[in-house]
Design an enzyme around this catalytic site. Structure first.
Site, PDB file in Angstrom:
ATOM      1  N   SER A  46       2.779   7.841  -9.507  1.00 43.99           N
ATOM      2  CA  SER A  46       2.449   7.678 -10.918  1.00 43.99           C
ATOM      3  C   SER A  46       1.434   8.679 -11.442  1.00 43.99           C
ATOM      4  O   SER A  46       1.390   8.928 -12.641  1.00 43.99           O
ATOM      5  CB  SER A  46       1.947   6.251 -11.162  1.00 43.99           C
ATOM      6  OG  SER A  46       0.916   5.938 -10.258  1.00 43.99           O
ATOM      7  N   HIS A  48       7.904   3.548 -11.703  1.00 47.64           N
ATOM      8  CA  HIS A  48       8.066   4.618 -12.700  1.00 47.64           C
ATOM      9  C   HIS A  48       9.473   5.226 -12.703  1.00 47.64           C
ATOM     10  O   HIS A  48       9.739   6.137 -13.482  1.00 47.64           O
ATOM     11  CB  HIS A  48       7.027   5.719 -12.484  1.00 47.64           C
ATOM     12  CG  HIS A  48       5.684   5.379 -13.033  1.00 47.64           C
ATOM     13  ND1 HIS A  48       5.368   5.532 -14.366  1.00 47.64           N
ATOM     14  CD2 HIS A  48       4.584   4.865 -12.436  1.00 47.64           C
ATOM     15  CE1 HIS A  48       4.116   5.139 -14.560  1.00 47.64           C
ATOM     16  NE2 HIS A  48       3.616   4.732 -13.417  1.00 47.64           N
ATOM     17  N   LYS A  75       7.346  -1.094 -17.832  1.00 44.79           N
ATOM     18  CA  LYS A  75       7.285   0.331 -18.181  1.00 44.79           C
ATOM     19  C   LYS A  75       8.504   0.678 -19.037  1.00 44.79           C
ATOM     20  O   LYS A  75       8.528   0.336 -20.205  1.00 44.79           O
ATOM     21  CB  LYS A  75       7.126   1.163 -16.917  1.00 44.79           C
ATOM     22  CG  LYS A  75       5.716   0.960 -16.353  1.00 44.79           C
ATOM     23  CD  LYS A  75       5.432   1.682 -15.089  1.00 44.79           C
ATOM     24  CE  LYS A  75       3.963   1.472 -14.728  1.00 44.79           C
ATOM     25  NZ  LYS A  75       3.730   1.243 -13.320  1.00 44.79           N
TER      26      LYS A  75
HETATM   27  C1  PLP Z   1       2.640   0.345 -12.712  1.00 48.17           C
HETATM   28  C2  PLP Z   1       2.928   0.212 -11.289  1.00 48.17           C
HETATM   29  C3  PLP Z   1       2.928  -1.039 -10.671  1.00 48.17           C
HETATM   30  C4  PLP Z   1       2.512  -2.277 -11.407  1.00 48.17           C
HETATM   31  O1  PLP Z   1       3.461  -2.678 -12.325  1.00 48.17           O
HETATM   32  P1  PLP Z   1       3.084  -3.843 -13.363  1.00 48.17           P
HETATM   33  O2  PLP Z   1       4.392  -4.394 -13.754  1.00 48.17           O
HETATM   34  O3  PLP Z   1       2.337  -3.206 -14.474  1.00 48.17           O
HETATM   35  O4  PLP Z   1       2.247  -4.811 -12.614  1.00 48.17           O
HETATM   36  C5  PLP Z   1       3.266  -1.117  -9.342  1.00 48.17           C
HETATM   37  N1  PLP Z   1       3.583  -0.018  -8.631  1.00 48.17           N
HETATM   38  C6  PLP Z   1       3.588   1.208  -9.176  1.00 48.17           C
HETATM   39  C7  PLP Z   1       3.960   2.386  -8.365  1.00 48.17           C
HETATM   40  C8  PLP Z   1       3.246   1.360 -10.527  1.00 48.17           C
HETATM   41  O5  PLP Z   1       3.237   2.564 -11.072  1.00 48.17           O
END
Ligand code: PLP
Length: 392
Positions: A181, A209, A240
């Site tokens: 990310s 992502h 996301k």
């Molecule tokens: C954003 C993210 C998460 C967390 O996701 P949420 O639904 O916001 O809790 C987990 N793993 C990765 C790699 C992320 O980028």
């Protein structure tokens, strides 16, 4: 001396180092533009990749479900909190992703916590990419398994770590982010899979992502590499690209069945609401009906990255719409972010501990919601601030 003095010292230490996070307040729906602290600005920092967070069809689906089901689930799912919408969502997600089965969680974070801790324990070992997300790290710690971090995106380092360690443990799990990310690079999943297969180890990818971004029409990293049925566990998020909230785990039927029995956030914490589930179902409808949004996202990302490079910025190793603008020291990144905001662009600085010391950056998140005009406005603000702060 008060027992809380250490907190004030820690907090002022963060401020001195440029690492204190001042969180801005949003006063509008998510989109290409936002009202932030009362000011209308270009949005360069949300994970709303496809612009679905305020899409009329998704908002309408959530409204309709609110009228029928109300707002709260009123119990954890295993007792009385599973609606027909939650079941539909899991079935549709499994079909969309080409997986045997899917379980949803409250978030990607709890999906990782619940899954890792249900699959391995004290007698086991986890091989984890050095740059994995905090939720993988926390889930791994929670499991009590030994954690062996291997060099980032390096299948041969993974293999050496396995040869050194796997023999002394009951079970082993290999886990990697799909898209990293902070840098936007993609895990070499086929090569990692070959290693997992050679040693017959559980293989898990967190594609937060990549969900809605990679693969055919946004079907994720497993689809992108055509590894259906080979990756045991694929974690994703609905917060996301899907524009809503929630997490999911796709994979082998028996693993998903086990998570319904032993995934602790599933058993002991209430689920996403019915309107959330309905909104996610509407997002799947949109993704299945056309690849237009995913195509536009990639077109926007390619354009923005190419123009930033032309202007002389270092955008690191990104292969995805995540566009880091490497600046080095955290105070410079924070100042850059403040100056961008003065110029009508909302883009956050990211520093330690989210990224390593000396690797502070502005992370630009490109979206299908951006028009060419938005991207050009962002570019010219970056160039103006870059010159002012002698980055260019
Ligand atoms: C954003 C993210 C998460 C967390 O996701 P949420 O639904 O916001 O809790 C987990 N793993 C990765 C790699 C992320 O980028």
């Amino acid at each position: 001396m008060s027992k809380l003095d250490w907190l004030n010292q820690e907090l002022s230490g963060l401020k001195d180092q440029g690492l204190y996070n001042r969180i801005r307040t949003i006063g509008s729906a998510q989109g290409a533009r936002l009202v932030v602290d009362g000011k209308d600005v270009l949005n360069f920092c949300s994970n709303n990749y496809l612009g679905l967070a305020n899409h009329p069809k998704i908002v309408a689906a959530a409204k309709e479900a609110t009228v029928k089901y109300g707002v709260g689930p009123a119990a954890v799912r295993s007792i009385a909190g599973t609606t027909d919408l939650h079941i539909q969502l899991e079935n549709r997600l499994a079909k969309f992703k080409g997986a045997e089965d899917v379980i949803t969680f409250q978030s990607g974070f709890t999906a990782n916590l619940g899954t890792i801790a249900a699959l391995v324990g004290k007698e086991d070992v986890i091989f984890s990419d050095r740059l994995n997300h905090a939720s993988i790290i926390d889930g791994s710690r929670l499991s009590g398994a030994k954690i062996v971090a291997y060099e980032h995106n390096d299948p041969s380092a993974l293999e050496s770590a396995i040869k050194e360690n796997a023999g002394s443990f009951r079970r082993a799990l290999i886990v990697t982010d799909g898209v990293f990310s902070m840098d936007g690079d993609i895990a070499p999943l086929p090569a990692l899979y070959e290693v997992a297969k050679r040693h017959d180890l559980l293989f898990m990818v967190d594609d937060a992502h990549g969900e809605g971004v990679l693969g055919k029409g946004g079907r994720g990293i497993v689809d992108h590499y055509n590894l259906h049925g080979k990756v045991d566990v694929e974690v994703g998020t609905l917060s996301k690209a899907f524009g809503v909230v929630g997490g999911l785990v796709a994979g082998n039927k028996v693993i998903i069945e086990w998570l319904r029995q032993r995934g602790r956030p599933f058993l002991f914490s209430s689920a996403v609401t019915a309107p959330d589930a309905a909104a996610c179902l509407a997002a799947i409808d949109l993704l299945e009906s056309s690849t237009e949004l995913v195509d536009r996202l990639w077109e926007n990302a390619r354009y923005f990255k190419a123009e930033m490079k032309k202007a002389g910025f270092d955008t690191g190793v990104s292969e995805t719409p995540i566009t880091p603008v490497m600046l080095g020291e955290a105070p410079l990144a924070q100042q850059f972010s403040r100056e961008l905001f003065e110029n009508g662009v909302f883009a956050m600085a990211i520093g330690f501990p989210t990224v390593a010391k000396g690797k502070a950056r502005i992370r630009v998140m490109i979206s299908a919601a951006h028009s060419r005009k938005d991207l050009d406005q962002g570019l010219s603000a970056f160039v103006k601030v870059g010159k002012k702060l002698a980055v260019l």
